[in-house]
Design a protein around this motif. Structure first.
Motif, PDB file in Angstrom:
ATOM      1  N   GLY A  64       0.795  -1.213   0.000  1.00  0.00           N
ATOM      2  CA  GLY A  64       0.000   0.000   0.000  1.00  0.00           C
ATOM      3  C   GLY A  64       0.826   1.261   0.000  1.00  0.00           C
ATOM      4  O   GLY A  64       0.300   2.344  -0.213  1.00  0.00           O
ATOM      5  N   THR A  65       2.147   1.168   0.266  1.00  0.00           N
ATOM      6  CA  THR A  65       2.991   2.346   0.262  1.00  0.00           C
ATOM      7  C   THR A  65       3.353   2.689  -1.169  1.00  0.00           C
ATOM      8  O   THR A  65       3.730   1.820  -1.950  1.00  0.00           O
ATOM      9  CB  THR A  65       4.272   2.096   1.075  1.00  0.00           C
ATOM     10  OG1 THR A  65       3.902   1.729   2.398  1.00  0.00           O
ATOM     11  CG2 THR A  65       5.126   3.333   1.115  1.00  0.00           C
ATOM     12  N   ALA A  66       3.244   3.950  -1.528  1.00  0.00           N
ATOM     13  CA  ALA A  66       3.573   4.393  -2.877  1.00  0.00           C
ATOM     14  C   ALA A  66       4.978   4.965  -2.895  1.00  0.00           C
ATOM     15  O   ALA A  66       5.406   5.646  -1.964  1.00  0.00           O
ATOM     16  CB  ALA A  66       2.568   5.445  -3.350  1.00  0.00           C
ATOM     17  N   LEU A  79      -1.455  -1.128  -7.590  1.00  0.00           N
ATOM     18  CA  LEU A  79      -2.692  -1.876  -7.384  1.00  0.00           C
ATOM     19  C   LEU A  79      -2.406  -3.335  -7.052  1.00  0.00           C
ATOM     20  O   LEU A  79      -3.042  -3.928  -6.174  1.00  0.00           O
ATOM     21  CB  LEU A  79      -3.574  -1.788  -8.637  1.00  0.00           C
ATOM     22  CG  LEU A  79      -4.416  -0.537  -8.813  1.00  0.00           C
ATOM     23  CD1 LEU A  79      -5.158  -0.583 -10.142  1.00  0.00           C
ATOM     24  CD2 LEU A  79      -5.395  -0.375  -7.671  1.00  0.00           C
ATOM     25  N   ALA A  80      -1.449  -3.928  -7.766  1.00  0.00           N
ATOM     26  CA  ALA A  80      -1.110  -5.327  -7.479  1.00  0.00           C
ATOM     27  C   ALA A  80      -0.546  -5.476  -6.073  1.00  0.00           C
ATOM     28  O   ALA A  80      -0.867  -6.437  -5.356  1.00  0.00           O
ATOM     29  CB  ALA A  80      -0.102  -5.830  -8.515  1.00  0.00           C
ATOM     30  N   ALA A  81       0.282  -4.516  -5.641  1.00  0.00           N
ATOM     31  CA  ALA A  81       0.842  -4.593  -4.291  1.00  0.00           C
ATOM     32  C   ALA A  81      -0.224  -4.371  -3.224  1.00  0.00           C
ATOM     33  O   ALA A  81      -0.135  -4.938  -2.130  1.00  0.00           O
ATOM     34  CB  ALA A  81       1.964  -3.565  -4.139  1.00  0.00           C
ATOM     35  N   ALA A  82      -1.244  -3.568  -3.532  1.00  0.00           N
ATOM     36  CA  ALA A  82      -2.302  -3.305  -2.551  1.00  0.00           C
ATOM     37  C   ALA A  82      -3.131  -4.538  -2.250  1.00  0.00           C
ATOM     38  O   ALA A  82      -3.824  -4.593  -1.231  1.00  0.00           O
ATOM     39  CB  ALA A  82      -3.206  -2.176  -3.049  1.00  0.00           C
ATOM     40  N   ALA A  83      -3.084  -5.544  -3.133  1.00  0.00           N
ATOM     41  CA  ALA A  83      -3.886  -6.755  -2.925  1.00  0.00           C
ATOM     42  C   ALA A  83      -3.243  -7.749  -1.975  1.00  0.00           C
ATOM     43  O   ALA A  83      -3.881  -8.738  -1.591  1.00  0.00           O
ATOM     44  CB  ALA A  83      -4.151  -7.439  -4.266  1.00  0.00           C
ATOM     45  N   VAL A  84      -2.002  -7.516  -1.571  1.00  0.00           N
ATOM     46  CA  VAL A  84      -1.271  -8.504  -0.763  1.00  0.00           C
ATOM     47  C   VAL A  84      -1.998  -8.859   0.533  1.00  0.00           C
ATOM     48  O   VAL A  84      -2.093 -10.045   0.888  1.00  0.00           O
ATOM     49  CB  VAL A  84       0.159  -7.998  -0.485  1.00  0.00           C
ATOM     50  CG1 VAL A  84       0.879  -8.903   0.512  1.00  0.00           C
ATOM     51  CG2 VAL A  84       0.941  -7.933  -1.786  1.00  0.00           C
ATOM     52  N   ALA A 124     -10.488  -2.168  -3.192  1.00  0.00           N
ATOM     53  CA  ALA A 124     -10.826  -3.450  -2.565  1.00  0.00           C
ATOM     54  C   ALA A 124     -11.877  -4.197  -3.382  1.00  0.00           C
ATOM     55  O   ALA A 124     -11.804  -5.431  -3.524  1.00  0.00           O
ATOM     56  CB  ALA A 124     -11.317  -3.219  -1.138  1.00  0.00           C
ATOM     57  N   ASP A 125     -12.883  -3.482  -3.921  1.00  0.00           N
ATOM     58  CA  ASP A 125     -13.891  -4.126  -4.767  1.00  0.00           C
ATOM     59  C   ASP A 125     -13.252  -4.783  -5.977  1.00  0.00           C
ATOM     60  O   ASP A 125     -13.619  -5.902  -6.374  1.00  0.00           O
ATOM     61  CB  ASP A 125     -14.921  -3.094  -5.226  1.00  0.00           C
ATOM     62  CG  ASP A 125     -15.863  -2.683  -4.108  1.00  0.00           C
ATOM     63  OD1 ASP A 125     -15.988  -3.445  -3.128  1.00  0.00           O
ATOM     64  OD2 ASP A 125     -16.467  -1.600  -4.205  1.00  0.00           O
ATOM     65  N   ALA A 140      -8.791   5.288  -9.331  1.00  0.00           N
ATOM     66  CA  ALA A 140      -8.602   5.637  -7.920  1.00  0.00           C
ATOM     67  C   ALA A 140      -7.146   5.549  -7.493  1.00  0.00           C
ATOM     68  O   ALA A 140      -6.769   6.145  -6.475  1.00  0.00           O
ATOM     69  CB  ALA A 140      -9.444   4.714  -7.035  1.00  0.00           C
ATOM     70  N   ALA A 141      -6.318   4.815  -8.245  1.00  0.00           N
ATOM     71  CA  ALA A 141      -4.934   4.602  -7.822  1.00  0.00           C
ATOM     72  C   ALA A 141      -4.101   5.889  -7.760  1.00  0.00           C
ATOM     73  O   ALA A 141      -3.411   6.119  -6.760  1.00  0.00           O
ATOM     74  CB  ALA A 141      -4.263   3.569  -8.725  1.00  0.00           C
ATOM     75  N   PRO A 142      -4.101   6.763  -8.790  1.00  0.00           N
ATOM     76  CA  PRO A 142      -3.246   7.967  -8.712  1.00  0.00           C
ATOM     77  C   PRO A 142      -3.536   8.863  -7.510  1.00  0.00           C
ATOM     78  O   PRO A 142      -2.584   9.272  -6.824  1.00  0.00           O
ATOM     79  CB  PRO A 142      -3.524   8.674 -10.054  1.00  0.00           C
ATOM     80  CG  PRO A 142      -3.930   7.581 -10.977  1.00  0.00           C
ATOM     81  CD  PRO A 142      -4.711   6.630 -10.135  1.00  0.00           C
ATOM     82  N   PRO A 143      -4.829   9.191  -7.187  1.00  0.00           N
ATOM     83  CA  PRO A 143      -5.041  10.000  -5.972  1.00  0.00           C
ATOM     84  C   PRO A 143      -4.553   9.309  -4.701  1.00  0.00           C
ATOM     85  O   PRO A 143      -3.973   9.957  -3.822  1.00  0.00           O
ATOM     86  CB  PRO A 143      -6.562  10.201  -5.955  1.00  0.00           C
ATOM     87  CG  PRO A 143      -7.015   9.986  -7.345  1.00  0.00           C
ATOM     88  CD  PRO A 143      -6.096   8.966  -7.906  1.00  0.00           C
ATOM     89  N   LEU A 144      -4.774   8.004  -4.591  1.00  0.00           N
ATOM     90  CA  LEU A 144      -4.309   7.294  -3.404  1.00  0.00           C
ATOM     91  C   LEU A 144      -2.782   7.272  -3.330  1.00  0.00           C
ATOM     92  O   LEU A 144      -2.195   7.415  -2.247  1.00  0.00           O
ATOM     93  CB  LEU A 144      -4.849   5.865  -3.405  1.00  0.00           C
ATOM     94  CG  LEU A 144      -6.336   5.702  -3.090  1.00  0.00           C
ATOM     95  CD1 LEU A 144      -6.770   4.260  -3.325  1.00  0.00           C
ATOM     96  CD2 LEU A 144      -6.632   6.114  -1.654  1.00  0.00           C
ATOM     97  N   MET A 145      -2.144   7.112  -4.474  1.00  0.00           N
ATOM     98  CA  MET A 145      -0.683   7.078  -4.483  1.00  0.00           C
ATOM     99  C   MET A 145      -0.106   8.429  -4.068  1.00  0.00           C
ATOM    100  O   MET A 145       0.918   8.482  -3.381  1.00  0.00           O
ATOM    101  CB  MET A 145      -0.178   6.685  -5.873  1.00  0.00           C
ATOM    102  CG  MET A 145      -0.460   5.249  -6.259  1.00  0.00           C
ATOM    103  SD  MET A 145       0.052   4.861  -7.946  1.00  0.00           S
ATOM    104  CE  MET A 145       1.843   5.025  -7.798  1.00  0.00           C
TER     105      MET A 145
END
Length: 403
Positions: free
Chosen positions: A6-8, A18-23, A136-137, A321-326
């Motif tokens: 989850g760390t960018a 996104l792939a790392a966030a699924a761990v 997450a969805d 959603a990934a760029p704002p979260l990153m």
């Protein structure tokens, strides 16, 4: 140094993030994939027993045997249990992924966190409430389907080959058209997902700013203007949401056309073979129970592909959603060791400044001249709505963006 999920990191690709966030959700989502494969196997057993019972009934056998009824009941119960297990595991994976992202957001956005830059409240709220759920969805839907789709389709195709291989060939040829439709569905959804994120952020910013500045807005008579901005922002979000729905209907309709024509081709072959009009020399003779089982398995073969196509829309929402979260999760660079160098003091000069809000009826600041000397305290007094905050903002922007 091990990177935390989850760390960018600067320059990281959004897809890699996104792939790392699924761990955090890998274990329950893999269990969900196994349950989906078991659901397919047990459903095949159930349909086999149903076709067997239906064929005997059409051949004037009044009651099913205990073996037939046992296979039908056992297959149905086990399939229902596997479906329940898949749903529970997907929900657990969703919770773990969203909770991990929110923990990182809270750790960075609170005043005691590691971020030193202020974050817009609307962006932070949208990221914590909505964007984390979008990611997450996506993983809860896509990861189990990707792991289970190939195995489930192979099981159905293998049974169909054993019963009637010409029908299996038609299913295989029709499935070659599905990846193209899935790609088109993803391209249609991508643009709409990005527009939706932008519209949601704008609406959240307008709402939060309105609540925080309600006394000021009332004092300067800008409530009607702010109401118009809220209406415009809500209308923009509604338009982008309806656009996503229309794209989903279009891509779903294309998928339904492919599936319907494939089932119709298999049904035509089975019907003509049973009537004796069509016979392939190398193919086994079509029986009533075998034909019924083949027709029951046709929709099952395409079900994983339909689920993956539907998940393409959630994938593009997560990609948007990934760029704002990153940006919110990006860790600051390490601080340099050594003495801190204070910024040199500067003066602020306002020369004949006039300011009014868009669509505002009157000027908030009119032909103002002021000098704020470096290193000195200056007090600005006046009644509520006189323009003190606006004057402070103009002074700040003149320092942040000189010239």
């Amino acid at each position: 140094m091990t990177e935390r999920p989850g760390t960018a990191t600067p320059g990281q690709d959004p897809r890699a993030w996104l792939a790392a966030a699924a761990v955090p959700g890998h274990r329950p989502l893999r269990l969900a994939a196994a349950c989906q494969v078991l659901e397919t196997v047990f459903t095949v057993v159930q349909w086999t027993a149903l076709a067997w019972i239906a064929a005997d009934a059409l051949n004037h056998r009044t009651q099913p045997t205990w073996t037939q009824a046992g296979f039908l009941l056992l297959g149905g119960l086990l399939a229902a249990g596997a479906t329940w297990g898949a749903g529970r595991s997907q929900a657990a994976g969703h919770r773990r992924i969203s909770a991990a992202i929110r923990r990182r957001l809270v750790a960075g956005l609170l005043p005691s966190g590691w971020r030193r830059a202020d974050t817009d409240a609307a962006t932070a709220a949208m990221a914590s409430v909505e964007l984390a759920d979008d990611v997450a969805d996506h993983h809860a839907q896509v990861l189990p389907q990707r792991l289970a789709a190939g195995v489930s389709m192979a099981v159905v195709l293998g049974v169909t080959v054993a019963v009637q291989w010409p029908a299996a060939v038609m299913l295989l040829l029709a499935s070659l058209l599905v990846p193209l439709n899935m790609r088109l569905a993803g391209l249609l959804a991508k643009e709409g997902a990005e527009e939706r994120v932008t519209a949601t952020a704008r609406l959240g910013a307008v709402v939060l700013d309105s609540f925080r500045g309600l006394p000021t807005l009332r004092g300067i008579g800008a409530l009607s203007r702010r109401r118009d901005e809220l209406v415009d922002a809500a209308a923009a979000l509604n338009a982008t949401t309806m656009g996503i729905v229309r794209r989903a209907f279009v891509s779903g309709a294309v998928m339904d056309v492919v599936v319907t024509f494939s089932i119709a081709a298999d049904a035509t072959y089975i019907g003509l073979s049973l009537l004796g009009y069509v016979h392939i020399a190398a193919a086994p003779r079509v029986t009533l129970s075998g034909g019924l089982l083949t027709l029951l398995l046709c929709p099952m073969y395409f079900q994983p592909l339909r689920s993956l196509a539907a998940a393409y829309h959630s994938q593009e929402r997560a990609a948007a959603a990934a760029p704002p979260l990153m940006r919110l999760l990006a860790e600051p660079p390490p601080r340099r060791q050594g003495p801190r160098v204070a910024a040199p003091p500067c003066s602020v000069l306002l020369d004949d400044v006039t300011f009014r809000f868009p669509r505002g009826g009157r000027r908030v600041i009119g032909r103002t001249n002021a000098t704020f000397a470096a290193g000195r305290w200056t007090a600005v007094t006046g009644p509520s709505g006189a323009g003190k905050t606006t004057l402070l903002s103009l002074s700040f922007f003149s320092v942040a963006a000189p010239g």
